[in-house]
Write a protein that holds these residues in place. Sequence first.
Motif, short mmCIF file in Angstrom:
data_model
loop_
_atom_site.label_atom_id
_atom_site.label_comp_id
_atom_site.label_asym_id
_atom_site.label_seq_id
_atom_site.Cartn_x
_atom_site.Cartn_y
_atom_site.Cartn_z
N LEU A 1 0.84 -1.20 0.00
CA LEU A 1 0.00 0.00 0.00
C LEU A 1 0.87 1.25 0.00
CD1 LEU A 1 -2.74 1.47 0.23
CD2 LEU A 1 -2.56 1.17 2.72
N ALA A 2 1.88 1.28 0.85
CA ALA A 2 2.79 2.42 0.89
C ALA A 2 3.52 2.61 -0.44
CB ALA A 2 3.80 2.26 2.03
N ALA A 3 3.93 1.51 -1.06
CA ALA A 3 4.60 1.58 -2.36
C ALA A 3 3.64 2.10 -3.43
CB ALA A 3 5.15 0.21 -2.75
N PHE A 4 2.37 1.67 -3.37
CA PHE A 4 1.38 2.16 -4.33
C PHE A 4 1.19 3.67 -4.20
CE2 PHE A 4 -3.14 3.16 -5.21
CZ PHE A 4 -3.11 3.00 -6.59
N VAL A 5 1.04 4.16 -2.98
CA VAL A 5 0.86 5.61 -2.78
C VAL A 5 2.13 6.35 -3.20
CG1 VAL A 5 0.46 7.41 -1.05
CG2 VAL A 5 -0.92 5.31 -1.03
N ALA A 6 3.30 5.80 -2.92
CA ALA A 6 4.55 6.42 -3.37
C ALA A 6 4.61 6.44 -4.90
CB ALA A 6 5.75 5.66 -2.80
N LEU A 7 4.14 5.38 -5.55
CA LEU A 7 4.09 5.34 -7.01
C LEU A 7 3.18 6.44 -7.54
CD1 LEU A 7 4.65 3.97 -9.78
CD2 LEU A 7 2.67 2.51 -9.29
N LEU A 8 2.03 6.65 -6.90
CA LEU A 8 1.14 7.72 -7.33
C LEU A 8 1.85 9.08 -7.30
CD1 LEU A 8 -2.23 6.83 -5.53
CD2 LEU A 8 -1.62 6.43 -7.92
N TRP A 9 2.60 9.31 -6.24
CA TRP A 9 3.33 10.58 -6.12
C TRP A 9 4.46 10.68 -7.13
CZ3 TRP A 9 1.97 14.97 -3.79
CH2 TRP A 9 0.87 14.91 -2.93
N ALA A 10 5.15 9.58 -7.39
CA ALA A 10 6.22 9.59 -8.40
C ALA A 10 5.64 9.86 -9.79
CB ALA A 10 6.98 8.27 -8.38
N VAL A 11 4.53 9.22 -10.12
CA VAL A 11 3.88 9.45 -11.41
C VAL A 11 3.43 10.91 -11.50
CG1 VAL A 11 1.83 8.90 -12.80
CG2 VAL A 11 3.20 7.06 -11.80
N GLN A 12 2.92 11.46 -10.40
CA GLN A 12 2.48 12.86 -10.40
C GLN A 12 3.65 13.80 -10.68
OE1 GLN A 12 -0.26 14.42 -10.58
NE2 GLN A 12 0.47 16.48 -10.20
N VAL A 13 4.81 13.53 -10.10
CA VAL A 13 5.98 14.37 -10.35
C VAL A 13 6.37 14.31 -11.82
CG1 VAL A 13 8.45 14.62 -9.86
CG2 VAL A 13 6.84 14.31 -7.97
N VAL A 14 6.41 13.10 -12.39
CA VAL A 14 6.73 12.95 -13.82
C VAL A 14 5.68 13.65 -14.67
CG1 VAL A 14 6.95 11.26 -15.70
CG2 VAL A 14 8.04 10.81 -13.49
N ASN A 15 4.42 13.49 -14.31
CA ASN A 15 3.33 14.12 -15.04
C ASN A 15 3.47 15.64 -15.01
OD1 ASN A 15 1.00 14.03 -16.61
ND2 ASN A 15 -0.36 13.56 -14.90
N TRP A 16 3.80 16.18 -13.86
CA TRP A 16 3.98 17.63 -13.70
C TRP A 16 5.16 18.11 -14.53
CZ3 TRP A 16 8.00 20.08 -10.72
CH2 TRP A 16 7.82 21.46 -10.57
N ILE A 17 6.28 17.37 -14.48
CA ILE A 17 7.47 17.75 -15.24
C ILE A 17 7.17 17.77 -16.74
CG2 ILE A 17 9.78 16.94 -15.93
CD1 ILE A 17 10.14 16.04 -12.98
N THR A 18 6.34 16.85 -17.19
CA THR A 18 6.02 16.77 -18.63
C THR A 18 4.82 17.65 -19.00
OG1 THR A 18 4.57 14.84 -18.33
CG2 THR A 18 6.91 14.41 -18.78
#
Length: 180
Positions: free
Chosen positions: A17-34
Motif C-alpha cells: 500500500l505504501a509503495a502504491f501511494v509512493a508510485l502515485l506521487w512519483a507518477v504525479q511528479v513525472v506528469n507535472w514535469i512533462t
Amino acid sequence: MMNRDHMRVFFRRTAALAAFVALLWAVQVVNWITGYGLNPAFGLIPRHGSGLDGVIAMPLLHGSFSHLMANTPPLLVMGGLLVATTTRGLLSVNAVVIGLGGALVWLFGSSAIHIGASGLVFGWFGFLIARGLVDRSPITLGAALVVGVLYGSICQSASKADPLSAFKIDPFELSRPGAA
C-alpha cells in the motif's frame, strides 16, 4: 506460528500500500514535469479504443498535486482497513474495483479524459461498507463504521456534485463491489 504468518502478510500488504501511494506521487511528479502530458496519453477516454488503457492507468494519473493530495488520505485509511481486514481476495477486490468501474466509465462517461484515484476510493468505500454489512463480524462492522463515519459524506457530495465535477461518474465506482 499462525500469528507470525498473519503479521508477515499484514506487513507485506502494508508495504505494498505504501509503495502504491509512493508510485502515485512519483507518477504525479513525472506528469507535472512533462506538463501533464501523461493525462491525455494514458487517461481514460470513453468509447474510444485508444482510451481503454486508461481503465488501468486512470487511478495513477492526477490533474494537480492538490488532486492527488485529496485522494491520498482516503487511500491510506481505506487501504489500511483493507489490508487489516481482508484475508483473501485483496487482488480480486482491486481487479473488480478498477476493471468494472473503469469499464463503466468507459461505456457511460462523458467525452472528457478521466483521471484520478477517486474511483478506487469509491470502490474501496463500497466494498468495506458492503463487507461489514454482509459479514457482520465485529472487525468488518468496525471497519464499515469507521469508513462510514469518516467518509460517508462522499456519497452526499457525489449525489450533489456539479455536472462538470470529477465525481459525476463515481456512483459507478460505488457500485463495483456489489458486482463482485
